[in-house]
Write a protein that holds these residues in place. Sequence first.
Motif, short mmCIF file in Angstrom:
data_model
loop_
_atom_site.label_atom_id
_atom_site.label_comp_id
_atom_site.label_asym_id
_atom_site.label_seq_id
_atom_site.Cartn_x
_atom_site.Cartn_y
_atom_site.Cartn_z
N ILE A 271 0.90 -1.17 0.00
CA ILE A 271 0.00 0.00 0.00
C ILE A 271 0.92 1.20 0.00
O ILE A 271 1.68 1.43 0.96
CB ILE A 271 -0.91 0.02 1.26
CG1 ILE A 271 -1.73 -1.27 1.37
CG2 ILE A 271 -1.79 1.27 1.27
CD1 ILE A 271 -2.83 -1.44 0.35
N PHE A 272 0.92 1.97 -1.08
CA PHE A 272 1.91 3.04 -1.23
C PHE A 272 1.29 4.41 -0.94
O PHE A 272 0.47 4.91 -1.71
CB PHE A 272 2.51 3.02 -2.64
CG PHE A 272 3.89 3.61 -2.62
CD1 PHE A 272 5.01 2.80 -2.73
CD2 PHE A 272 4.07 4.97 -2.39
CE1 PHE A 272 6.28 3.35 -2.63
CE2 PHE A 272 5.33 5.52 -2.29
CZ PHE A 272 6.45 4.71 -2.41
N CYS A 273 1.67 4.98 0.17
CA CYS A 273 1.17 6.30 0.56
C CYS A 273 2.19 7.33 0.08
O CYS A 273 3.19 7.60 0.76
CB CYS A 273 0.98 6.37 2.07
SG CYS A 273 -0.11 5.06 2.67
N GLY A 274 1.94 7.86 -1.09
CA GLY A 274 2.87 8.80 -1.71
C GLY A 274 2.26 9.25 -3.01
O GLY A 274 1.03 9.32 -3.12
N ALA B 27 -4.55 7.02 -3.15
CA ALA B 27 -5.03 8.26 -3.77
C ALA B 27 -4.56 8.25 -5.23
O ALA B 27 -3.47 8.75 -5.53
CB ALA B 27 -4.49 9.47 -3.03
N PRO B 28 -5.34 7.67 -6.14
CA PRO B 28 -4.85 7.47 -7.50
C PRO B 28 -4.57 8.77 -8.26
O PRO B 28 -3.83 8.77 -9.24
CB PRO B 28 -5.97 6.68 -8.18
CG PRO B 28 -7.18 6.97 -7.36
CD PRO B 28 -6.72 7.19 -5.95
N ASP B 29 -5.17 9.87 -7.80
CA ASP B 29 -4.94 11.15 -8.47
C ASP B 29 -3.75 11.90 -7.88
O ASP B 29 -3.51 13.06 -8.21
CB ASP B 29 -6.20 12.03 -8.41
CG ASP B 29 -6.66 12.29 -6.98
OD1 ASP B 29 -6.29 11.49 -6.07
OD2 ASP B 29 -7.38 13.27 -6.75
N ALA B 30 -2.99 11.26 -6.99
CA ALA B 30 -1.81 11.91 -6.41
C ALA B 30 -0.66 11.81 -7.41
O ALA B 30 0.04 10.79 -7.49
CB ALA B 30 -1.44 11.25 -5.08
N GLY B 31 -0.48 12.85 -8.19
CA GLY B 31 0.59 12.87 -9.19
C GLY B 31 1.74 13.74 -8.72
O GLY B 31 1.76 14.20 -7.59
N CYS B 32 2.70 13.95 -9.61
CA CYS B 32 3.80 14.88 -9.31
C CYS B 32 3.95 15.77 -10.53
O CYS B 32 4.36 15.29 -11.60
CB CYS B 32 5.09 14.11 -9.04
SG CYS B 32 6.55 15.19 -8.97
N PRO B 33 3.62 17.06 -10.40
CA PRO B 33 3.70 17.95 -11.56
C PRO B 33 5.09 17.97 -12.19
O PRO B 33 5.21 18.09 -13.41
CB PRO B 33 3.33 19.33 -11.02
CG PRO B 33 2.76 19.11 -9.66
CD PRO B 33 3.12 17.73 -9.20
N MET B 34 6.14 17.82 -11.38
CA MET B 34 7.49 17.81 -11.97
C MET B 34 7.66 16.60 -12.89
O MET B 34 8.21 16.71 -13.99
CB MET B 34 8.56 17.78 -10.89
CG MET B 34 9.94 17.84 -11.51
SD MET B 34 11.25 17.14 -10.54
CE MET B 34 11.23 18.05 -9.08
N ALA B 35 7.17 15.44 -12.44
CA ALA B 35 7.31 14.22 -13.26
C ALA B 35 6.61 14.40 -14.61
O ALA B 35 7.04 13.84 -15.61
CB ALA B 35 6.72 13.03 -12.50
#
Length: 304
Positions: free
Chosen positions: A58-61, A82-90
């Motif tokens: 379970i990845f909390c990040g 939280a599937p919508d947890a992205g990283c704008p830099m990535a």
Amino acid sequence: MSDQRDLAASIRDLAAARNAVILAHNYQRGEVQDVADFVGDSLGLSREAAATDAEVIIFCGVHFMAETAKLLAPDKTVVLPAPDAGCPMADMITGAKLAAWKAEYPGVPVVTYVNSTAEVKALTDVCCTSANAPQVVRSLGADRVLFAPDRNLAAWVAEQVPGVDVIAWQGFCPTHERIKAQHVLEAIDAHPDAEVLAHPECRPEVLVLADAVLSTSGMLRWAAESPAREFIVVTEEGLLHGLQKAAPGKSFFTVDPCAVCPNMKKTTLEKVLAALESLEPRVEVPEGIAAAALASVERMIAIG
Ligand code: 13P
Ligand code: SF4
């Protein structure tokens, strides 16, 4: 509070029943960090994902971190609560953009920050994190490298590895980019005895004000070991939770305005429990790119 305690207890029970390990990044909400089996920086979390015996992670990040875990543990079920947890830099570089950039510099090796998609990692020679970027660049023995996507990390690496021409993609972390030198100077004015710890995603003008430039877990170690009693922490505010646990009795100050990564805050205890109940949403890596992406991550891990 007791609701949170009940939720945390349900999460721990269900994690045991599901043979799941809960990994959390140092920027997660305090209550999410407290329920995790392991809390760490990107490098530490990758190592845990590669080493775990659990069937479920379970990845909390944010997404790229869970995707890296899936690369390293392809037979495990990797769930991102939280599937919508992205990283704008990535998202500031795509596979197509990297391919076009590489074509401009034939033969120049590509070092990519793990804050990137698997598609980009697949076109990369070796990945790095904030904990090992200078070491990774040095290990190549090249006089020029392409470095993506973080221009601030690239500039810092260039200083650490003189003699290597570090050609930077112009990406950045919006959360760290918002911190200006003036904000740090004001914090130093308010806390003149404090040591300044900064993350290398900060602007160069911020990093020159720091006593130490470190990954998030590097800051936890530094704070515990330093004789200083006060610290100005120039990174995302979630780290303060871990800092207070790692160095109880010491004082930690953020800069004003405080840096918050909205994506890191999308994971809540409710979502972690729901993820354990349904084992969804899962993270998968498209087959065609998984082997090449994994190779660039494994080369990094082999460097140490
Ligand atoms: P660390 O690897 O230092 O934890 O950093 C990850 C990250 O996303 C920082 O913004
Ligand atoms: Fe991405 Fe910045 Fe958030 Fe880290 S803090 S996950 S680099 S947006």
